[in-house]
Design a protein around this motif. Structure first.
Motif, PDB file in Angstrom:
ATOM      1  N   ALA A   1     -16.005  37.767   4.813  1.00 43.51           N
ATOM      2  CA  ALA A   1     -16.318  36.329   4.807  1.00 43.51           C
ATOM      3  C   ALA A   1     -16.540  35.817   6.226  1.00 43.51           C
ATOM      4  CB  ALA A   1     -15.204  35.552   4.118  1.00 43.51           C
ATOM      5  N   SER A   2     -15.726  36.269   7.190  1.00 42.75           N
ATOM      6  CA  SER A   2     -15.906  35.803   8.574  1.00 42.75           C
ATOM      7  C   SER A   2     -17.211  36.339   9.161  1.00 42.75           C
ATOM      8  CB  SER A   2     -14.711  36.200   9.440  1.00 42.75           C
ATOM      9  OG  SER A   2     -14.658  37.602   9.604  1.00 42.75           O
ATOM     10  N   ARG A   3     -17.565  37.594   8.842  1.00 50.30           N
ATOM     11  CA  ARG A   3     -18.852  38.142   9.308  1.00 50.30           C
ATOM     12  C   ARG A   3     -20.012  37.376   8.688  1.00 50.30           C
ATOM     13  NH1 ARG A   3     -16.554  43.240   8.252  1.00 50.30           N
ATOM     14  NH2 ARG A   3     -18.005  43.519   6.516  1.00 50.30           N
ATOM     15  N   ARG A   4     -19.859  36.977   7.416  1.00 54.12           N
ATOM     16  CA  ARG A   4     -20.919  36.214   6.747  1.00 54.12           C
ATOM     17  C   ARG A   4     -21.102  34.840   7.398  1.00 54.12           C
ATOM     18  NH1 ARG A   4     -19.423  36.191   1.438  1.00 54.12           N
ATOM     19  NH2 ARG A   4     -18.343  34.226   1.684  1.00 54.12           N
ATOM     20  N   VAL A   5     -19.996  34.184   7.779  1.00 62.70           N
ATOM     21  CA  VAL A   5     -20.081  32.877   8.437  1.00 62.70           C
ATOM     22  C   VAL A   5     -20.814  33.014   9.774  1.00 62.70           C
ATOM     23  CG1 VAL A   5     -18.707  31.080   9.565  1.00 62.70           C
ATOM     24  CG2 VAL A   5     -18.082  31.876   7.282  1.00 62.70           C
ATOM     25  N   GLU A   6     -20.480  34.044  10.558  1.00 62.11           N
ATOM     26  CA  GLU A   6     -21.170  34.289  11.830  1.00 62.11           C
ATOM     27  C   GLU A   6     -22.660  34.513  11.594  1.00 62.11           C
ATOM     28  OE1 GLU A   6     -19.371  37.521  13.954  1.00 62.11           O
ATOM     29  OE2 GLU A   6     -17.380  36.598  13.866  1.00 62.11           O
ATOM     30  N   ALA A   7     -22.974  35.296  10.568  1.00 61.30           N
ATOM     31  CA  ALA A   7     -24.381  35.592  10.254  1.00 61.30           C
ATOM     32  C   ALA A   7     -25.119  34.325   9.831  1.00 61.30           C
ATOM     33  CB  ALA A   7     -24.466  36.648   9.155  1.00 61.30           C
ATOM     34  N   GLU A   8     -24.452  33.451   9.080  1.00 60.00           N
ATOM     35  CA  GLU A   8     -25.093  32.201   8.662  1.00 60.00           C
ATOM     36  C   GLU A   8     -25.375  31.305   9.859  1.00 60.00           C
ATOM     37  OE1 GLU A   8     -22.339  30.815   5.715  1.00 60.00           O
ATOM     38  OE2 GLU A   8     -23.326  31.934   4.102  1.00 60.00           O
ATOM     39  N   GLN A   9     -24.456  31.281  10.836  1.00 56.17           N
ATOM     40  CA  GLN A   9     -24.689  30.490  12.047  1.00 56.17           C
ATOM     41  C   GLN A   9     -25.883  31.046  12.826  1.00 56.17           C
ATOM     42  OE1 GLN A   9     -20.874  30.709  13.950  1.00 56.17           O
ATOM     43  NE2 GLN A   9     -20.041  28.967  12.821  1.00 56.17           N
ATOM     44  N   GLU A  10     -25.961  32.364  12.955  1.00 60.03           N
ATOM     45  CA  GLU A  10     -27.082  32.991  13.660  1.00 60.03           C
ATOM     46  C   GLU A  10     -28.387  32.782  12.892  1.00 60.03           C
ATOM     47  OE1 GLU A  10     -29.258  34.937  16.526  1.00 60.03           O
ATOM     48  OE2 GLU A  10     -27.187  34.256  16.662  1.00 60.03           O
ATOM     49  N   SER A  11     -28.309  32.762  11.557  1.00 52.52           N
ATOM     50  CA  SER A  11     -29.526  32.581  10.757  1.00 52.52           C
ATOM     51  C   SER A  11     -30.144  31.215  10.997  1.00 52.52           C
ATOM     52  CB  SER A  11     -29.231  32.783   9.270  1.00 52.52           C
ATOM     53  OG  SER A  11     -28.544  31.677   8.735  1.00 52.52           O
ATOM     54  N   LYS A  12     -29.304  30.204  11.297  1.00 52.99           N
ATOM     55  CA  LYS A  12     -29.840  28.869  11.576  1.00 52.99           C
ATOM     56  C   LYS A  12     -30.679  28.878  12.851  1.00 52.99           C
ATOM     57  CE  LYS A  12     -26.331  26.421   9.036  1.00 52.99           C
ATOM     58  NZ  LYS A  12     -24.904  26.244   9.044  1.00 52.99           N
ATOM     59  N   THR A  13     -30.295  29.694  13.830  1.00 53.80           N
ATOM     60  CA  THR A  13     -31.084  29.767  15.072  1.00 53.80           C
ATOM     61  C   THR A  13     -32.362  30.573  14.860  1.00 53.80           C
ATOM     62  OG1 THR A  13     -29.991  31.756  15.913  1.00 53.80           O
ATOM     63  CG2 THR A  13     -28.995  29.628  16.479  1.00 53.80           C
ATOM     64  N   LEU A  14     -32.346  31.493  13.905  1.00 54.36           N
ATOM     65  CA  LEU A  14     -33.523  32.343  13.649  1.00 54.36           C
ATOM     66  C   LEU A  14     -34.493  31.728  12.645  1.00 54.36           C
ATOM     67  CD1 LEU A  14     -32.249  36.021  13.452  1.00 54.36           C
ATOM     68  CD2 LEU A  14     -34.065  35.152  14.888  1.00 54.36           C
ATOM     69  N   GLU A  15     -34.045  30.733  11.892  1.00 54.44           N
ATOM     70  CA  GLU A  15     -34.880  30.147  10.851  1.00 54.44           C
ATOM     71  C   GLU A  15     -36.145  29.535  11.454  1.00 54.44           C
ATOM     72  OE1 GLU A  15     -33.560  27.038   7.719  1.00 54.44           O
ATOM     73  OE2 GLU A  15     -32.163  28.722   7.655  1.00 54.44           O
ATOM     74  N   GLY A  16     -37.290  29.912  10.937  1.00 50.51           N
ATOM     75  CA  GLY A  16     -38.562  29.371  11.396  1.00 50.51           C
ATOM     76  C   GLY A  16     -39.040  29.921  12.725  1.00 50.51           C
ATOM     77  N   VAL A  17     -38.386  30.973  13.245  1.00 49.30           N
ATOM     78  CA  VAL A  17     -38.783  31.546  14.536  1.00 49.30           C
ATOM     79  C   VAL A  17     -40.097  32.297  14.384  1.00 49.30           C
ATOM     80  CG1 VAL A  17     -38.185  33.376  16.187  1.00 49.30           C
ATOM     81  CG2 VAL A  17     -36.494  31.693  15.538  1.00 49.30           C
ATOM     82  N   SER A  18     -40.950  32.136  15.382  1.00 51.42           N
ATOM     83  CA  SER A  18     -42.217  32.869  15.424  1.00 51.42           C
ATOM     84  C   SER A  18     -42.306  33.546  16.785  1.00 51.42           C
ATOM     85  CB  SER A  18     -43.383  31.910  15.233  1.00 51.42           C
ATOM     86  OG  SER A  18     -44.597  32.610  15.330  1.00 51.42           O
ATOM     87  N   VAL A  19     -42.537  34.858  16.788  1.00 46.69           N
ATOM     88  CA  VAL A  19     -42.671  35.587  18.050  1.00 46.69           C
ATOM     89  C   VAL A  19     -44.105  36.085  18.185  1.00 46.69           C
ATOM     90  CG1 VAL A  19     -40.261  36.274  18.190  1.00 46.69           C
ATOM     91  CG2 VAL A  19     -41.871  37.758  17.025  1.00 46.69           C
ATOM     92  N   THR A  20     -44.583  36.134  19.431  1.00 46.22           N
ATOM     93  CA  THR A  20     -45.943  36.589  19.697  1.00 46.22           C
ATOM     94  C   THR A  20     -45.887  37.865  20.520  1.00 46.22           C
ATOM     95  OG1 THR A  20     -46.724  34.316  19.692  1.00 46.22           O
ATOM     96  CG2 THR A  20     -48.147  35.940  20.722  1.00 46.22           C
ATOM     97  N   LEU A  21     -46.631  38.864  20.075  1.00 46.10           N
ATOM     98  CA  LEU A  21     -46.733  40.123  20.801  1.00 46.10           C
ATOM     99  C   LEU A  21     -48.189  40.339  21.184  1.00 46.10           C
ATOM    100  CD1 LEU A  21     -44.484  42.245  18.437  1.00 46.10           C
ATOM    101  CD2 LEU A  21     -43.905  41.542  20.734  1.00 46.10           C
ATOM    102  N   ILE A  22     -48.464  40.521  22.468  1.00 44.52           N
ATOM    103  CA  ILE A  22     -49.826  40.782  22.936  1.00 44.52           C
ATOM    104  C   ILE A  22     -49.976  42.297  23.074  1.00 44.52           C
ATOM    105  CG2 ILE A  22     -51.514  40.348  24.759  1.00 44.52           C
ATOM    106  CD1 ILE A  22     -50.624  37.831  23.192  1.00 44.52           C
ATOM    107  N   ARG A  23     -50.935  42.850  22.354  1.00 38.15           N
ATOM    108  CA  ARG A  23     -51.162  44.294  22.354  1.00 38.15           C
ATOM    109  C   ARG A  23     -52.643  44.580  22.507  1.00 38.15           C
ATOM    110  NH1 ARG A  23     -46.443  44.406  22.994  1.00 38.15           N
ATOM    111  NH2 ARG A  23     -44.875  45.454  21.752  1.00 38.15           N
ATOM    112  N   GLN A  24     -52.965  45.770  22.989  1.00 38.74           N
ATOM    113  CA  GLN A  24     -54.354  46.191  23.067  1.00 38.74           C
ATOM    114  C   GLN A  24     -54.783  46.669  21.685  1.00 38.74           C
ATOM    115  OE1 GLN A  24     -54.581  49.143  26.128  1.00 38.74           O
ATOM    116  NE2 GLN A  24     -54.693  47.608  27.751  1.00 38.74           N
ATOM    117  N   ALA A  25     -56.025  46.327  21.332  1.00 37.47           N
ATOM    118  CA  ALA A  25     -56.528  46.705  20.012  1.00 37.47           C
ATOM    119  C   ALA A  25     -58.026  46.962  20.091  1.00 37.47           C
ATOM    120  CB  ALA A  25     -56.242  45.601  18.997  1.00 37.47           C
ATOM    121  N   SER A  26     -58.539  47.657  19.095  1.00 38.42           N
ATOM    122  CA  SER A  26     -59.971  47.954  19.030  1.00 38.42           C
ATOM    123  C   SER A  26     -60.742  46.720  18.576  1.00 38.42           C
ATOM    124  CB  SER A  26     -60.206  49.104  18.058  1.00 38.42           C
ATOM    125  OG  SER A  26     -59.928  48.672  16.740  1.00 38.42           O
TER     126      SER A  26
END
Length: 197
Positions: free
Chosen positions: A59-84
């Motif tokens: 239960a305590s691990r789940r509470v920590e995970a729920e707090q972290e999930s609020k910071t990750l919710e709606g996150v968008s990351v951009t990766l610039i890579r070489q492509a054809s």
């Protein structure tokens, strides 16, 4: 092999469930990672004696995970890579790349938490699941592009590859001479006239 689950395992069961699994799955995954115990009388007694402690830790691990999930919710990351030209990456985007980007942004994630069914091998916007706890998961957007401008266009919902092919960015145009005979090269015509005169 019958095992007692020490935490919720997706598609298997919850804490305390006795489930039958293949021997290799138990020996190679569940038992070494302390997700389960072999289901025998001694282990059942140990589990029942420690059940409250195991459930409270979960239960305590789940509470920590729920707090972290609020910071990750709606996150968008951009990766610039070489492509054809057709959008295929030279290489691929793997779990390690996503962990590096997310930890650089200050999120607490590890490789085991990112659920990537297969490596990303083309440019585009992808949804990737991050399982912070067996009962807590978040979906993030991963924008893979060749340039920041292209990433911005993809973030706005533009399909970059189809837009590029509509504009026909081939970079090559052929000069057309309407008076030329089929098979005749334009530079040879004046030379032939000089030879006759």
């Amino acid at each position: 092999m019958d095992v007692i689950l020490l935490e919720r395992v997706e598609k298997l069961g919850h804490i305390g469930d006795v489930v039958k699994v293949k021997d290799g799955f138990a020996r190679n995954f569940l038992l070494p990672r302390k997700k389960a115990l072999r289901a025998n009388e001694a282990n059942r007694k140990v589990f029942e004696a420690n059940r409250e402690r195991i459930e409270s830790e979960n239960a305590s691990r789940r509470v920590e995970a729920e707090q972290e999930s609020k910071t990750l919710e709606g996150v968008s990351v951009t990766l610039i890579r070489q492509a054809s030209n057709v959008g295929q990456l030279y290489g691929s985007v793997a779990v390690r790349d996503l962990v590096d980007v997310l930890t650089a942004d200050g999120h607490k994630v590890n490789k085991a938490q990112i659920v990537l069914d297969r490596p990303i091998k083309a440019i585009g916007v992808y949804e990737v699941r991050v399982a912070l706890h067996p009962e807590v998961a978040v979906t993030i957007k991963v924008n893979v592009a060749r340039s920041p401008e292209e990433a911005e266009m993809q973030a706005q919902g533009v399909d970059v590859m189809s837009a590029m092919f509509e504009r026909e960015e081939t970079g090559f145009t052929e000069d057309y001479d309407p008076n030329a005979e089929p098979g005749e090269i334009a530079t040879e015509a004046p030379a032939a006239e000089d030879a006759q005169g």
